[in-house]
Design an enzyme around this catalytic site. Structure first.
Site, short mmCIF file in Angstrom:
data_model
loop_
_atom_site.label_atom_id
_atom_site.label_comp_id
_atom_site.label_asym_id
_atom_site.label_seq_id
_atom_site.Cartn_x
_atom_site.Cartn_y
_atom_site.Cartn_z
CD GLU A 123 2.76 -53.39 31.84
OE1 GLU A 123 1.63 -52.88 31.72
OE2 GLU A 123 2.98 -54.35 32.59
CD GLU A 173 4.52 -53.16 36.82
OE1 GLU A 173 3.38 -53.66 36.64
OE2 GLU A 173 4.81 -52.01 36.46
C1 BGC Z 1 1.18 -51.61 35.27
C2 BGC Z 1 0.87 -51.10 36.66
C3 BGC Z 1 -0.45 -51.70 37.13
C4 BGC Z 1 -0.29 -53.19 37.19
C5 BGC Z 1 -1.53 -53.94 37.70
C6 BGC Z 1 0.90 -53.07 35.08
O1 BGC Z 1 0.31 -53.23 33.84
O2 BGC Z 1 2.50 -51.29 34.94
O3 BGC Z 1 0.86 -49.71 36.64
O4 BGC Z 1 -0.87 -51.18 38.35
O5 BGC Z 1 -0.02 -53.68 35.91
O6 BGC Z 1 -2.60 -53.76 36.86
#
Ligand code: BGC
Length: 447
Positions: free
Chosen positions: A168, A356
């Site tokens: 990101e 993610e």
């Molecule tokens: C990030 C993580 C973070 C997650 C939840 C993402 O933007 O890569 O490191 O914990 O979001 O906020």
């Protein structure tokens, strides 16, 4: 609809993601250098209750048990990041053998357990020594990064085939260099634009290096993405939403795809040209093997005269009286469907992988168990939306849940719990939540 793994096909990649600073702890032992997060958390009032990741989940010392736990939950793909300053304490120069040894052991045990490693090369923890030399503001960072990437591929590439260059870039350049709420805490449009351009250059350069050393590797990078809707159908709100779309979705992927920076809607972004040198447009471009899409919620955007440069602002989920997660983000599983559709519509886009997705809720331990029906519901609904996109022809080849263990959630400290596994940060006890069991059941199904 009953969600089954086989609806996604045999080759679909199922996994979990973590990040070094959020779980490893052991922040200053065995030769590790400090990172910008190690130093940022020590400043007063930057982090919720002044918490820090010095110990976090103590994964550095507990990875053996944790990987066995992961295996017992039928998880066969593990995305984790390397802490740059663990293997290069000064960011460049001499490598730290203990750091390399740690990741060697982690990779070896993963493979022994049948878990495929997916390495993120940069998940926000720049070596502090490099920050002292300007960090992401200094164009030389692209060379420092390239050397670090080459070192990782040389040491781990005999066993690791799957790489993600950056996590990101939009978030670490905006939160770290514009708003100053993440490390290194710099604030200003010029900091942001310099960091953004250098991150984009580093992203393509890093990918080229991996491929040159390991031609049969699978290389991608990850982007934060939001589904965006205007607050009303008024022209001003629609324009505001378009501007937010530039910043939240388009600004980092388009140069990578060879489309240049999208600056038409937000004039101030043209200042990035100050940092662009001859041939950079080509240097920014790389044909990735996949694009990692990371999505948690949607954003509703309205016009606002008070926001400099943008004249647009997010209408908070709280004020909209919708269901919220512990991050105060709207629970809106459908957003992933829209994001996948949107990104897949770019010409020549490689396959997508959801690298993610997850949700934080206030979990509680009762009788040594953690029942988290909201997270189960969230994951189930989101994964169903991934399937919807796939069935409509979107090339989406995998899903990694964020995250395996409850962890250090950056500026929010430890209170938002995103894990499939609960962590008691006092005792380091792990308890698999009902969502962890649910995910394990989904992954178990025979095809
Ligand atoms: C990030 C993580 C973070 C997650 C939840 C993402 O933007 O890569 O490191 O914990 O979001 O906020």
């Amino acid at each position: 609809m009953i969600l089954t793994k086989d609806s996604f096909g045999e080759d679909f990649i199922w996994g979990v993601s973590t990040a070094a600073y959020q779980i490893e702890g052991a922040h200053d032992i065995h030769g590790k250098g400090l990172s910008i997060w190690d130093t940022f958390v020590k400043k007063k009032n930057k982090i919720f209750k002044n918490q820090h990741g010095d110990i976090a989940c103590d994964f550095y010392n507990r990875y053996i048990a944790d990987l066995h736990l992961m295996h017992s939950l039928n998880i066969r793909n593990y995305r984790f990041s390397i802490a740059w300053s663990r293997i290069l304490p000064q960011g460049t120069g001499e490598a730290n053998p203990s750091g390399i040894d740690f990741y060697n052991k982690l990779i070896d045990l993963s493979l022994e357990l049948g878990i495929t490693p997916w390495i993120t090369l940069y998940h926000w923890d720049l070596p502090h020594a490099l920050e002292q030399r300007g960090g992401w503001i200094n164009r030389e960072v692209t060379d420092w990064f390239a050397d670090y990437v080459a070192l990782c591929v040389k040491h781990f590439g005999d066993r690791v085939k799957n790489w993600m260059v950056l996590n990101e870039p939009a978030v670490f350049s905006a939160a770290g260099y514009f708003f100053g709420v993440h490390a290194p805490g710099k604030k200003g449009i010029d900091y942001f634009l310099a960091a953004a351009h250098h991150a984009s250059l580093a992203q393509a350069k890093g990918a080229r290096i991996i491929k040159s050393i390991q031609p049969d590797s699978t290389v991608g990078t990850t982007f934060s993405c939001s589904h965006i809707e205007p607050f009303t159908g008024r022209e001003k709100d629609i324009l505001a939403a378009k501007k937010a779309d530039v910043l939240l979705n388009r600004f980092f992927i388009e140069p990578l795809l060879g489309m240049g920076y999208p600056t038409d809607e937000i004039k101030i972004l043209r200042r990035i040209e100050k940092y662009i040198k001859h041939n950079d447009e080509n240097e920014l471009k790389f044909d990735m093997d996949f694009i990692g899409v990371q999505n948690y919620t949607r954003e509703i955007i309205r016009h606002s005269l008070f926001v400099p440069y943008l004249r647009a602002k997010i209408v908070s989920a709280k004020s909209r009286k919708v269901e919220l997660t512990a991050m105060n983000w709207e629970v809106f599983p459908e957003s992933i469907y829209h994001v996948l559709k949107k990104f897949s519509a770019y010409p020549n886009i490689p396959p997508l992988i959801v690298t993610e997705n997850g949700a934080a809720f206030p979990d509680e331990v009762v009788n040594n168990q953690v029942d988290d029906p909201k997270r189960v519901q969230y994951l189930q609904s989101t994964i169903a939306q991934v399937l919807r996109a796939k069935q409509e022809g979107v090339q989406v080849n995998g899903y990694f849940a964020w995250t395996f263990l409850d962890n250090f959630e950056w500026a929010e400290g430890y209170h938002p719990r995103f894990g499939l596994v609960y962590v008691d940060f006092e005792t380091q006890q792990r308890i698999v939540k009902s969502s962890g069991h649910w995910y394990a059941d989904l992954l178990k199904q025979k095809i």
